[in-house]
Design a protein around this motif. Structure first.
Motif, PDB file in Angstrom:
ATOM      1  N   ARG A  28       0.824  -1.216   0.000  1.00 25.58           N
ATOM      2  CA  ARG A  28       0.000   0.000   0.000  1.00 25.58           C
ATOM      3  C   ARG A  28       0.857   1.266   0.000  1.00 25.58           C
ATOM      4  N   GLU A  34      -0.245   9.798   8.922  1.00 25.11           N
ATOM      5  CA  GLU A  34       0.803   8.820   9.299  1.00 25.11           C
ATOM      6  C   GLU A  34       0.901   8.724  10.815  1.00 25.11           C
ATOM      7  N   HIS A  35       1.007   7.499  11.302  1.00 25.57           N
ATOM      8  CA  HIS A  35       1.070   7.230  12.744  1.00 25.57           C
ATOM      9  C   HIS A  35      -0.170   7.745  13.470  1.00 25.57           C
ATOM     10  N   ASP A  37      -3.239   5.941  12.737  1.00 26.99           N
ATOM     11  CA  ASP A  37      -4.250   4.858  12.686  1.00 26.99           C
ATOM     12  C   ASP A  37      -4.456   4.232  14.065  1.00 26.99           C
ATOM     13  N   CYS A 166       1.009  -2.617  15.514  1.00 28.40           N
ATOM     14  CA  CYS A 166       0.584  -1.725  14.424  1.00 28.40           C
ATOM     15  C   CYS A 166      -0.884  -1.322  14.535  1.00 28.40           C
ATOM     16  N   GLY A 167      -1.255  -0.287  13.787  1.00 28.29           N
ATOM     17  CA  GLY A 167      -2.655   0.090  13.647  1.00 28.29           C
ATOM     18  C   GLY A 167      -3.313  -0.769  12.565  1.00 28.29           C
ATOM     19  N   ASP A 170      -2.620  -0.670   7.245  1.00 29.31           N
ATOM     20  CA  ASP A 170      -1.993  -1.487   6.198  1.00 29.31           C
ATOM     21  C   ASP A 170      -2.868  -2.682   5.838  1.00 29.31           C
ATOM     22  N   TYR A 220       8.822   1.679  16.994  1.00 29.53           N
ATOM     23  CA  TYR A 220       7.410   1.840  16.638  1.00 29.53           C
ATOM     24  C   TYR A 220       6.553   1.672  17.899  1.00 29.53           C
TER      25      TYR A 220
HETATM   26  C1  GLA Z   1       3.166   0.999   9.816  1.00 27.25           C
HETATM   27  C2  GLA Z   1       1.989   0.371  10.578  1.00 27.25           C
HETATM   28  C3  GLA Z   1       0.698   1.130  10.335  1.00 27.25           C
HETATM   29  C4  GLA Z   1       0.876   2.622  10.553  1.00 27.25           C
HETATM   30  C5  GLA Z   1       2.120   3.140   9.826  1.00 27.25           C
HETATM   31  C6  GLA Z   1       2.392   4.572  10.172  1.00 27.25           C
HETATM   32  O1  GLA Z   1       2.998   0.859   8.446  1.00 27.25           O
HETATM   33  O2  GLA Z   1       1.808  -0.973  10.188  1.00 27.25           O
HETATM   34  O3  GLA Z   1      -0.329   0.609  11.154  1.00 27.25           O
HETATM   35  O4  GLA Z   1       0.889   2.932  11.906  1.00 27.25           O
HETATM   36  O5  GLA Z   1       3.268   2.375  10.142  1.00 27.25           O
HETATM   37  O6  GLA Z   1       1.358   5.382   9.741  1.00 27.25           O
END
Ligand code: GLA
Length: 388
Positions: A28, A34-35, A37, A166-167, A170, A220
């Motif tokens: 994607r 950014e950061h 989600d 992660c959020g 993605d 992260y």
């Molecule tokens: C990575 C994570 C996403 C998001 C991005 C930053 O890609 O997997 O969930 O947080 O970083 O936007």
């Protein structure tokens, strides 16, 4: 057929006796947001035409065999032995584990996969690996999960064995992407809308710094912790807020600056600003105002670099060069940061020159050869006809 798909299929047939099903699972891009989600914000991703191809078939045993072509590595494991190991193995095994946690009975299967997303490039090869396998297993096991359910399963998988908190961006883009469309996703409600990308004389160009960010999961997770710490301080003071988006004036944050460590405050400031920027950016894109949209991208980069501290010298250099080029109307680092790609909006006629000049300067400065990709959007994870 795509050449990687053909190679995956060929390799499967050389290794196993059965006829596999074939899947494509995309990476994607993210235009803005950014950061945020994992901070209940808004993001604007799109699936791309680069990703991971999976050939997969049941094998009437209790064993699973993977061949990861890009690593030239095998993994054979009994279903009852599925556990955390390391590297790419954690991503596929964690997906299987999520199906087991749902109570699914998994039969043995054979699988070959390969892709064309450089690892650690910020285009989310990890979500592509997770999504392709999850989609295939959902079909094979008749689990009946819908695409959003699969995206959530993949997110849980990434949290679990790989331990990246992660959020949802993605995995959501990986499952829900549509060709020529950008998603606007509200990460709090999961409500989303599509709108077409009208690029009016511009194209999206990714420049890969070729600095890999694969080892940054610790950083992260730390950013996420800082945000959680900041939000809990704010919630204890401001009774009517649920998340950062409920703070619409920076002055309301500034009042609590002395209540939190500086790095925590800076992360909160970035997140509140970025949520507002992403909302504004969505309006601008719908009005076809690319110039104003691009300015917000530069502002995002500034925030990611100075406040959120997820940039690096190489990415800052690439964005700085882009900002001095009148044919580039917006640029910023894309994805988790610490390396990987910048995303640039470049005038169509000037793309070759931009890539050439920037690559030369970058190479001179860092002695690293960057890579450039002109982005094409694509559909979310899907089955491919093996006969084509
Ligand atoms: C990575 C994570 C996403 C998001 C991005 C930053 O890609 O997997 O969930 O947080 O970083 O936007």
């Amino acid at each position: 057929m795509n050449p990687i798909a053909a190679t995956v299929l060929k390799r499967f047939k050389e290794s196993f006796a059965s006829e596999p099903a074939l899947y494509f699972s995309p990476g994607r891009i993210n235009l803005i947001g950014e950061h945020v989600d994992y901070n209940d914000g808004f993001v604007m991703p799109a699936a791309i035409n680069k990703g991971v191809y999976y050939a997969i078939a049941e094998n009437q045993s209790n064993d699973i065999h993977f061949y990861a072509m890009d690593f030239d590595e095998w993994l054979s494991i009994a279903i009852t032995d599925v556990k955390k190991i390391s590297g790419w193995k954690n991503y596929v095994l964690s997906v299987i584990n999520e199906f087991l946690l749902l109570g699914c009975k998994i039969n043995g299967f054979d699988c070959v996969f390969a892709g064309d997303i450089p690892r650690g490039s910020g285009m989310s090869s990890s979500a592509a690996v997770e999504g392709g396998l999850a989609f295939a297993l959902n079909e094979m096991l008749h689990t009946g999960l819908n695409r959003v359910g699969l995206a959530l399963l993949c997110q849980r998988a990434e949290h679990n064995y790989p331990n990246v908190n992660c959020g949802i961006m993605d995995q959501f883009a990986n499952m829900m992407g549509k060709q020529e469309q950008v998603l606007l996703l509200d990460c709090r409600s999961m409500q989303h809308q599509y709108f077409p990308l009208h690029m009016k004389g511009y194209k999206i160009v990714l420049l890969n710094s070729n600095v890999q960010h694969t080892l940054i999961s610790g950083e992260y997770n730390t950013r996420r912790q800082r945000c959680e710490e900041g939000l809990s301080i704010l919630k204890s003071q401001l009774k009517n807020i649920q998340s950062f988006r409920d703070i619409t004036k920076i002055a309301d944050l500034q009042v609590y600056k002395s209540n939190m460590p500086e790095k925590v405050y800076n992360c909160c400031l970035y997140v509140i600003e970025e949520i507002a920027r992403a909302k504004k950016a969505a309006e601008l894109l719908q009005q076809d105002n690319l110039i104003a949209f691009g300015k917000l991208m530069y502002a995002t980069h500034e925030g990611l670099s100075k406040l959120y501290e997820v940039s690096c010298a190489e990415l800052d250099f690439l964005v700085e060069l882009a900002s001095r080029n009148r044919n580039v109307i917006g640029a910023r680092l894309m994805g988790g940061g610490f390396g990987g790609c910048t995303i640039n909006l470049v005038a169509v006629d000037a793309i070759d020159q931009f890539i050439e000049e920037t690559s030369k300067a970058y190479q001179q400065h860092f002695d690293i050869i960057p890579a450039a990709y002109i982005v094409e959007t694509g559909d979310g994870t899907k089955e491919i006809d093996v006969t084509l």
